[in-house]
Design a protein around this motif. Sequence first.
Motif, short mmCIF file in Angstrom:
data_model
loop_
_atom_site.label_atom_id
_atom_site.label_comp_id
_atom_site.label_asym_id
_atom_site.label_seq_id
_atom_site.Cartn_x
_atom_site.Cartn_y
_atom_site.Cartn_z
N ASP A 264 -7.33 -16.07 7.04
CA ASP A 264 -8.55 -15.40 6.61
C ASP A 264 -8.58 -15.30 5.09
N LEU A 265 -7.39 -15.24 4.47
CA LEU A 265 -7.32 -15.08 3.03
C LEU A 265 -5.96 -15.57 2.52
N TRP A 266 -5.97 -16.21 1.36
CA TRP A 266 -4.72 -16.54 0.66
C TRP A 266 -4.70 -15.67 -0.58
N MET A 267 -3.79 -14.73 -0.62
CA MET A 267 -3.73 -13.75 -1.68
C MET A 267 -2.52 -14.03 -2.56
N LYS A 268 -2.65 -15.03 -3.44
CA LYS A 268 -1.55 -15.44 -4.33
C LYS A 268 -1.14 -14.33 -5.28
N ASN A 269 -2.11 -13.54 -5.72
CA ASN A 269 -1.85 -12.55 -6.77
C ASN A 269 -1.06 -11.33 -6.29
N ILE A 270 -0.74 -11.24 -5.01
CA ILE A 270 0.08 -10.13 -4.50
C ILE A 270 1.55 -10.57 -4.36
N ALA A 271 1.79 -11.86 -4.51
CA ALA A 271 3.15 -12.41 -4.37
C ALA A 271 4.00 -12.05 -5.59
N PRO A 272 5.32 -12.11 -5.44
CA PRO A 272 6.18 -11.87 -6.60
C PRO A 272 5.89 -12.89 -7.72
N SER A 273 6.14 -12.48 -8.94
CA SER A 273 5.94 -13.39 -10.08
C SER A 273 6.86 -14.61 -9.93
N PRO A 274 6.48 -15.73 -10.52
CA PRO A 274 7.34 -16.92 -10.44
C PRO A 274 8.75 -16.65 -10.95
N GLU B 185 6.64 -4.59 -9.71
CA GLU B 185 5.51 -5.49 -9.96
C GLU B 185 4.27 -5.01 -9.18
N LEU B 186 4.48 -4.58 -7.95
CA LEU B 186 3.36 -4.09 -7.15
C LEU B 186 2.76 -2.82 -7.76
N ASP B 187 3.61 -1.94 -8.28
CA ASP B 187 3.12 -0.73 -8.95
C ASP B 187 2.20 -1.10 -10.11
N ALA B 188 2.52 -2.19 -10.80
CA ALA B 188 1.74 -2.63 -11.96
C ALA B 188 0.54 -3.51 -11.56
N ASN B 189 0.39 -3.79 -10.28
CA ASN B 189 -0.65 -4.69 -9.79
C ASN B 189 -1.63 -3.91 -8.89
N ALA B 190 -2.14 -2.82 -9.41
CA ALA B 190 -2.99 -1.92 -8.63
C ALA B 190 -4.22 -2.61 -8.05
N HIS C 142 9.85 -11.42 0.68
CA HIS C 142 8.95 -10.52 -0.04
C HIS C 142 7.89 -9.88 0.85
N ALA C 143 7.50 -10.54 1.94
CA ALA C 143 6.47 -9.96 2.82
C ALA C 143 6.97 -8.67 3.47
N VAL C 144 8.26 -8.62 3.78
CA VAL C 144 8.85 -7.40 4.34
C VAL C 144 8.79 -6.28 3.31
N VAL C 145 9.12 -6.61 2.06
CA VAL C 145 9.06 -5.62 0.98
C VAL C 145 7.62 -5.15 0.81
N LEU C 146 6.67 -6.07 0.84
CA LEU C 146 5.25 -5.72 0.68
C LEU C 146 4.79 -4.82 1.81
N ARG C 147 5.13 -5.14 3.05
CA ARG C 147 4.75 -4.29 4.19
C ARG C 147 5.30 -2.88 4.01
N ASP C 148 6.59 -2.79 3.67
CA ASP C 148 7.20 -1.47 3.49
C ASP C 148 6.55 -0.71 2.33
N TYR C 149 6.26 -1.42 1.27
CA TYR C 149 5.58 -0.81 0.11
C TYR C 149 4.22 -0.25 0.54
N LEU C 150 3.44 -1.04 1.25
CA LEU C 150 2.12 -0.59 1.71
C LEU C 150 2.24 0.60 2.64
N ASN C 151 3.22 0.57 3.54
CA ASN C 151 3.42 1.71 4.44
C ASN C 151 3.81 2.96 3.66
N ASP C 152 4.65 2.81 2.64
CA ASP C 152 5.05 3.95 1.81
C ASP C 152 3.85 4.50 1.04
N VAL C 153 3.07 3.60 0.43
CA VAL C 153 1.89 4.01 -0.33
C VAL C 153 0.89 4.69 0.60
N ASN C 154 0.72 4.14 1.79
CA ASN C 154 -0.23 4.70 2.73
C ASN C 154 0.22 6.06 3.26
#
Length: 130
Positions: free
Chosen positions: A41-51, A74-79, A108-120
């Motif tokens: 549905d979407l390719w969200m490159k800008n949420i991935a870790p920096s190169p 990085e996610l904290d800085a990528n509001a 990184h997807a596991v980290v992102l999921r956990d981050y989103l769950n924590d933020v939520n």
Amino acid sequence: MVGMSIIVKRIYDPPEPSDGYRVLVDRLWPRGMSKQRASLDLWMKNIAPSPGLRKWFGHDPSRFDEFAERYRAELDANAEAVGALRDIITTHGTVTLLYAAKDSLINHAVVLRDYLNDVNAENPLRNSRS
């Protein structure tokens, strides 16, 4: 987050109706994957870790904890990207974060999921379909 869920799944696994809204969260397109087979549905490159962070990590399990810490910073800085993904979760309820890495636990997807769950948990999403 009642009625909402964030699933993490390898993009090479077949899509299922239970995936909900499918978002590729890798900066690079997965090898050997056609756009049709990816069923995105979407390719969200800008949420991935920096190169630089991705290369430093190199999927080395001994670096995962530090990688997770750096990626969360990085996610904290990528509001903007985090907010956009939270909006998608609010709108669609079930979102599957897709990644290409071979390890289902150390990526990184596991980290992102956990981050989103924590933020939520700190700032709950409102389910617009309620």
